[in-house]
Motif scaffolding. Structure first.
Motif, PDB file in Angstrom:
ATOM      1  N   LEU A 107       0.826  -1.207   0.000  1.00 52.24           N
ATOM      2  CA  LEU A 107       0.000   0.000   0.000  1.00 52.24           C
ATOM      3  C   LEU A 107       0.863   1.261   0.000  1.00 52.24           C
ATOM      4  N   LEU A 139      -5.340   3.518   4.409  1.00 54.42           N
ATOM      5  CA  LEU A 139      -5.423   2.056   4.446  1.00 54.42           C
ATOM      6  C   LEU A 139      -4.151   1.454   5.029  1.00 54.42           C
ATOM      7  N   SER A 140      -2.994   2.003   4.649  1.00 46.93           N
ATOM      8  CA  SER A 140      -1.729   1.510   5.212  1.00 46.93           C
ATOM      9  C   SER A 140      -1.659   1.792   6.705  1.00 46.93           C
TER      10      SER A 140
END
Length: 208
Positions: A107, A139-140
């Motif tokens: 990501l 998201l990471s």
């Protein structure tokens, strides 16, 4: 009095372009530091460690290696014999953390590519690219936060980690990494949303 739409001046266009470029470039530099910490947390085998001051014995667990001061070596971990019977739960959880961190690297790699595409693109990318970029970064952050939470839970509840075991530098690297990434994403969203749009049209009065 009538008003007409006319293109904004070139100086304002240039100012908007320059400001957004500075924002993306600064965010990229900060994010590169976060990415480096993520890689370090995976490479350095010190998520959980034990050190006896009296005997000098030390053990440490990394995501993929386990090290001991008795042999002065590191071995692959977890191995097949580490995943039998009562250790299956721990083994599954530890491997899940390894998978999550690998996914976080993917990501973050995609985020770096997005940064480069936006910086090398035109006005349209600078105006709208932050949406995809910030989503990838967030998201990471979620993935890394889950990883640190799982390891912290195992450190507190896994029988093999008795008194004296503690969360070590790799866990700290990962925690700092997702905190920096979160700051980067929030700052990017805030800055891009509040900055004036590049170019466009403005109203001027018609005195005729």
């Amino acid at each position: 009095m009538d008003f007409h739409l006319v293109p904004r001046g070139e100086d304002r266009n240039y100012t908007g372009f320059l400001t957004k470029t500075i924002v993306y470039t600064s965010s990229l530099i900060v994010f590169l530091a976060s990415f480096g910490l993520t890689i370090s947390s995976i490479v350095v085998p010190k998520w959980i460690s034990y050190h006896s001051g009296s005997s000098g014995i030390a053990y440490s667990y990394g995501l993929h290696r386990r090290c001991s001061s008795l042999t002065n070596t590191c071995e692959s971990f977890p191995q097949r014999e580490d995943c039998h019977d009562g250790d299956r739960y721990f083994c599954s959880m530890w491997r899940s953390v390894g998978f999550l961190m690998s996914f976080a690297v993917v990501l973050e790699g995609m985020s770096l590519v997005a940064f480069l595409i936006i910086l090398s693109g035109g006005k349209r990318l600078r105006e709208s690219g932050w949406k995809v970029l910030s989503l990838l970064i967030l998201l990471s952050v979620i993935v890394q936060a889950c990883s640190t939470s799982i390891v912290a839970y195992l450190n507190d509840n896994e029988p093999r980690f008795f008194v004296g075991w503690k969360l070590d530098e790799s866990w700290i690297y990962c925690t700092v990494s997702w905190c920096v990434s979160l700051f980067c994403a929030v700052a990017l969203i805030f800055s891009v949303r509040v900055l004036p749009s590049e170019g466009g049209y403005e109203l001027i009065p018609d005195h005729s």
